[in-house]
Design a protein around this motif. Structure first.
Motif: not given
Length: 188
Positions: A81-82, A182-188
């Motif tokens: 989903q991410a 924010c994409i970087d946070k989602l990636t983690r």
């Protein structure tokens, strides 16, 4: 006496098959390392965005964007989903930054490099998502997809309302930075 030249008929017939399998193998290896690759992409994109549209020397006070990045997306727990959410955000970013009304003060070479990277990453994510992409969306929070669409619609409305002015584009550039963070946070 010289030995006669021998041919390897097995190799001759298997070469086309190997050539057909190489792209699939390459994609599988990239998808297996997607998290690291996405983190590198995020960092490189932030660097290109900064080179393309450095922060304005004077803030444009007359243009206050009414669109904070939707924090609800950061609550997505499923990796699929991410990835689907990241793909959707990147598609919208690509569409927004591909606009023909981008300001003249943006560096065109860095702008084109960023668009090329976005396009490549979008293609990679599309390959790495399961073929049943609709299943990922139906399992995920429907509001997340609507939230992403609404967020980028507000950005487009903001640009139109402000006649695609350089100040409005500078605000959108800052918002694009927030998206990559924010994409970087989602990636983690």
């Amino acid at each position: 006496m010289a030995a006669p030249a021998t041919r390897h008929p097995c190799l001759r017939h298997s070469t086309p098959v190997l050539l057909l399998l190489l792209p699939a193998l390459s994609a599988a290896l990239r998808c297996a390392n997607l998290r690291t690759q996405q983190s590198t992409f995020n960092w490189d994109s932030l660097q290109l965005l900064h080179a393309m549209a450095p922060s304005p020397p004077q803030p444009c006070a007359q243009h206050d964007p009414p669109f904070p990045f939707p924090d609800t997306l950061l609550a997505i727990q499923s990796p699929q989903q991410a990835t689907a959410a990241i793909l959707r955000v990147l598609q919208h970013l690509f569409t927004t930054l591909s606009n023909e009304n981008t300001p003249a003060h943006w560096d065109s070479q860095a702008h084109q490099q960023l668009l090329n990277q976005l396009h490549g990453q979008i293609q990679l994510l599309q390959q790495c998502l399961p073929r049943a992409g609709a299943d990922v969306k139906s399992q995920g929070p429907r509001n997340a997809w609507l939230t992403i669409n609404r967020y980028f619609r507000r950005i487009q409305d903001f640009l139109r309302t402000n006649h695609h002015s350089p100040c409005a584009w500078d605000k959108v550039g800052l918002e694009a930075r927030a998206c990559f963070q924010c994409i970087d946070k989602l990636t983690r």
